[in-house]
Write a protein that holds these residues in place. Structure first.
Motif, PDB file in Angstrom:
ATOM      1  N   ASP A 211      31.244  41.204  26.275  1.00 45.93           N
ATOM      2  CA  ASP A 211      31.050  39.990  25.552  1.00 45.93           C
ATOM      3  C   ASP A 211      29.697  39.317  26.438  1.00 45.93           C
ATOM      4  O   ASP A 211      28.829  38.397  25.474  1.00 45.93           O
ATOM      5  N   PHE A 212      29.167  39.858  27.362  1.00 52.71           N
ATOM      6  CA  PHE A 212      27.988  39.527  28.020  1.00 52.71           C
ATOM      7  C   PHE A 212      27.533  40.481  28.896  1.00 52.71           C
ATOM      8  O   PHE A 212      28.294  41.249  29.594  1.00 52.71           O
ATOM      9  N   VAL A 213      26.249  40.876  29.027  1.00 50.10           N
ATOM     10  CA  VAL A 213      25.523  41.969  29.670  1.00 50.10           C
ATOM     11  C   VAL A 213      24.337  41.332  30.320  1.00 50.10           C
ATOM     12  O   VAL A 213      23.745  40.360  30.013  1.00 50.10           O
ATOM     13  N   GLY A 214      24.429  41.356  31.779  1.00 49.58           N
ATOM     14  CA  GLY A 214      23.538  40.539  32.685  1.00 49.58           C
ATOM     15  C   GLY A 214      23.631  41.276  34.080  1.00 49.58           C
ATOM     16  O   GLY A 214      24.604  42.023  34.434  1.00 49.58           O
ATOM     17  N   SER A 215      22.715  40.892  34.850  1.00 51.89           N
ATOM     18  CA  SER A 215      22.535  41.328  36.281  1.00 51.89           C
ATOM     19  C   SER A 215      23.759  40.619  36.987  1.00 51.89           C
ATOM     20  O   SER A 215      24.385  39.527  36.449  1.00 51.89           O
TER      21      SER A 215
END
Length: 304
Positions: A211-215
């Motif tokens: 649902d979310f891709v991030g550092s």
């Protein structure tokens, strides 16, 4: 042998005596994060160190992180709390190998993920983090980009910046790379009401299921600001300490029990105590390499 509370007290005393600051990466053991002055990702910690007035930096992380601190704080004593804490991905590229690749792709701009040695940074045109990799690549006028060393982060960037020709290095984070798309689908069945948050060091097909891709920092910020109350976390388990501490009303599930970085877990309270007591292990860099590596970092920092 000192017990846990005695160790904490002695560390506090030594820190004051040495005019030291203790910084810990988000993936460190809970007990190490508890005694740190600041917790964060590698570059944020290095920039924090450069902007404070302490003489000694005790870095609780892995080797390339302590090197980055030394690159930005050359006049300070930088100690790596656990000298055997390395990074397999950083070891998947060397300065010699990069020099050979640059001959093969003479027109390509070398974008270097900060998860790499000072020697590799020194051979690169500009650095990036997992937070700003897309922005860094977009800022480059040239079309051809040699992205080192993480092929998964590079692949993620390539999707976001299709106008660039991104040449991928065959490196990866052994912890994030082992997550399979089957594991993601399985845990989503178990917790269908939870959002899946993953790191771009994961495989492409895993990122596509999220649902979310991030550092790491972006995952932390997303979970904090989100109105959702349940999250499946697809990055190293150490981040759960800060997530749970700062969001007691929310629930966090680790995507896979394999999300452990053995090198990050090498640092203990004893490591920090011994580092301060014996002033070990000091990070030293060749000044020529440091200055070249700093250029690549400074170019990134100017972008934001």
């Amino acid at each position: 042998m000192l017990d846990r509370n005695e160790l904490k007290e002695r560390i506090k005393q030594l820190k004051e005596e040495k005019n030291a600051v203790i910084v810990a990466h988000n993936y460190q053991n809970d007990e190490v994060q508890e005694i740190a002055d600041v917790i964060g990702d590698s570059l944020a910690l290095s920039r924090y160190c450069a902007n404070n007035d302490k003489d000694v930096i005790v870095f609780c992380g892995v080797h390339f992180m302590a090197e980055s601190a030394k690159i930005l704080s050359p006049s300070k004593t930088v100690l790596l709390a656990e000298i055997d804490a390395g990074c397999p991905m950083a070891d998947m590229i060397t300065a010699d190998a990069l020099r050979e690749a640059k001959k093969k792709y003479p027109g390509a701009v070398v974008v270097c993920y900060v998860n790499s040695s000072a020697e590799v940074k020194a051979e690169s045109d500009i650095c990036c983090t997992s937070s700003n990799a897309v922005e860094v690549v977009k800022s480059i006028p040239e079309k051809d980009i040699l992205f080192v060393p993480d092929k998964n982060l590079g692949s993620y960037v390539a999707e976001k910046v299709p106008e660039k020709n991104i040449i991928l290095w065959e490196g990866y984070c052994i912890t994030h790379h082992r997550i399979s798309v089957e594991q993601v689908r399985e845990i989503k069945k178990i917790h269908p009401d939870a959002l899946v948050l993953v790191h771009p060091e994961c495989r492409k097909e895993v990122c596509e299921e999220a649902d979310f891709v991030g550092s790491t920092k972006q995952i932390i910020d997303f979970a904090e600001k989100s109105e959702h109350s349940k999250f499946i976390i697809g990055t190293e388990m150490g981040v759960l300490y800060k997530l749970k501490r700062d969001n007691p009303d929310k629930t966090f599930y680790l995507l896979s029990q394999g999300l452990i970085c053995p090198n990050m877990k090498k640092t203990t309270l004893e490591s920090v105590y011994n580092a301060l007591k014996e002033m070990k292990y000091e990070i030293k860099l060749d000044e020529n390499i440091r200055l070249k590596a700093k250029k690549a970092l400074d170019r990134m920092i100017r972008i934001g």
